[in-house]
Design a protein around this motif. Structure first.
Motif, mmCIF file in Angstrom:
data_model
loop_
_atom_site.group_PDB
_atom_site.id
_atom_site.type_symbol
_atom_site.label_atom_id
_atom_site.label_comp_id
_atom_site.label_asym_id
_atom_site.label_seq_id
_atom_site.Cartn_x
_atom_site.Cartn_y
_atom_site.Cartn_z
ATOM 1 N N UNK A 1 31.378 -37.019 6.344
ATOM 2 C CA UNK A 1 30.152 -37.490 5.704
ATOM 3 C C UNK A 1 28.955 -37.157 6.588
ATOM 4 N N UNK A 2 29.069 -37.454 7.878
ATOM 5 C CA UNK A 2 27.967 -37.169 8.809
ATOM 6 C C UNK A 2 27.669 -35.676 8.859
ATOM 7 N N UNK A 3 28.704 -34.853 8.863
ATOM 8 C CA UNK A 3 28.507 -33.402 8.886
ATOM 9 C C UNK A 3 27.824 -32.945 7.598
ATOM 10 N N UNK A 4 28.221 -33.505 6.477
ATOM 11 C CA UNK A 4 27.571 -33.183 5.207
ATOM 12 C C UNK A 4 26.096 -33.561 5.217
ATOM 13 N N UNK B 1 26.435 -46.403 3.352
ATOM 14 C CA UNK B 1 25.228 -46.281 4.173
ATOM 15 C C UNK B 1 25.164 -44.885 4.792
ATOM 16 N N UNK B 2 23.963 -44.335 4.935
ATOM 17 C CA UNK B 2 23.831 -43.045 5.617
ATOM 18 C C UNK B 2 24.359 -43.151 7.050
ATOM 19 N N UNK B 3 24.912 -42.062 7.546
ATOM 20 C CA UNK B 3 25.454 -42.103 8.908
ATOM 21 C C UNK B 3 24.682 -41.204 9.875
ATOM 22 N N UNK B 4 23.888 -40.298 9.358
ATOM 23 C CA UNK B 4 23.116 -39.390 10.204
ATOM 24 C C UNK B 4 21.629 -39.719 10.082
ATOM 25 N N UNK B 5 21.030 -40.054 11.207
ATOM 26 C CA UNK B 5 19.607 -40.363 11.287
ATOM 27 C C UNK B 5 18.981 -39.385 12.278
ATOM 28 N N UNK B 6 18.371 -38.302 11.774
ATOM 29 C CA UNK B 6 17.827 -37.276 12.678
ATOM 30 C C UNK B 6 16.743 -37.844 13.593
ATOM 31 N N UNK B 7 16.712 -37.340 14.816
ATOM 32 C CA UNK B 7 15.752 -37.817 15.813
ATOM 33 C C UNK B 7 15.038 -36.650 16.467
ATOM 34 N N UNK C 1 16.741 -43.156 1.556
ATOM 35 C CA UNK C 1 18.045 -43.782 1.757
ATOM 36 C C UNK C 1 18.117 -44.389 3.156
ATOM 37 N N UNK C 2 17.481 -43.746 4.098
ATOM 38 C CA UNK C 2 17.490 -44.225 5.478
ATOM 39 C C UNK C 2 16.457 -45.318 5.702
ATOM 40 N N UNK C 3 15.306 -45.181 5.077
ATOM 41 C CA UNK C 3 14.259 -46.201 5.252
ATOM 42 C C UNK C 3 14.613 -47.518 4.563
ATOM 43 N N UNK C 4 15.261 -47.435 3.391
ATOM 44 C CA UNK C 4 15.496 -48.637 2.583
ATOM 45 C C UNK C 4 16.958 -49.034 2.450
ATOM 46 N N UNK C 5 17.866 -48.146 2.756
ATOM 47 C CA UNK C 5 19.281 -48.460 2.634
ATOM 48 C C UNK C 5 19.872 -47.932 1.343
ATOM 49 N N UNK C 6 21.208 -47.904 1.268
ATOM 50 C CA UNK C 6 21.887 -47.308 0.117
ATOM 51 C C UNK C 6 21.671 -48.072 -1.185
#
Length: 176
Positions: free
Chosen positions: A9-12, A162-168, A112-117
């Motif tokens: 999932x994270x790779x996707x 929930x999203x698993x990848x949060x780019x930084x 999706x990351x700011x507000x959640x799934x």
């Protein structure tokens, strides 16, 4: 979920992010820093006075995110939806006005990351409403609305994962 499926999932999600333009990637990372309070966005992203002004405006626009997270409709009543979508469209319009997000996919990835799934079912509506407003230039409005696929607009259901990848921000890459 197993470790292997979580990794897949994270790779996707990483692949999806890599498919966005450099401007979209930069804006998403900056927006996550502002919206989640991860880092000092002025120090990381402010390369000019104009960018500092845009970041300041984004901090103001994103003040609604905390209340939006609490307003995600639970039972789908019209009252819940109205309260949530009104604020969400206002914040989404700010982001689309910046002209850094060029597609529904990038918008969905960010929100999706700011507000959640739990917000996923409402993102196509908020995107369409914000993109169709007269604040968005007609050519851009057309491009944004055409980026929403029929599948996304008519999805029969949404994942609650929930999203698993949060780019930084990565200093060497961002400054190069």
């Amino acid at each position: 979920m197993t470790l292997a499926s979580t990794s897949n999932v994270a790779i996707g999600e990483m692949r999806e992010f890599a498919g966005f333009s450099a401007a979209e990637q930069r804006y998403i990372k900056r927006s996550l820093d502002v919206g989640m309070g991860r880092r000092d966005a002025f120090r990381l992203w402010g390369r000019s006075e104009a960018e500092n002004t845009a970041i300041r405006r984004q901090y103001v626009a994103y003040q609604d995110l905390k209340s939006l997270r609490a307003l995600v409709p639970q039972d789908g009543s019209m009252t819940e939806i109205e309260r949530f979508l009104g604020k969400l469209v206002r914040v989404a319009t700010f982001d689309l006005e910046q002209e850094r997000i060029a597609s529904f996919s990038a918008f969905r990835f960010l929100y999706e990351r700011l507000l959640g799934p739990e917000s996923r079912p409402y993102l196509p509506s908020a995107f369409c409403a914000a993109a169709a407003l007269p604040l968005i230039q007609p050519d851009r409005r057309k491009m944004l609305l055409q980026s929403l696929s029929e599948a996304a607009a008519t999805a029969p259901g949404w994942s609650d994962r929930a999203p698993s990848f949060f780019p930084e921000h990565i200093a060497d890459v961002e400054t190069a």
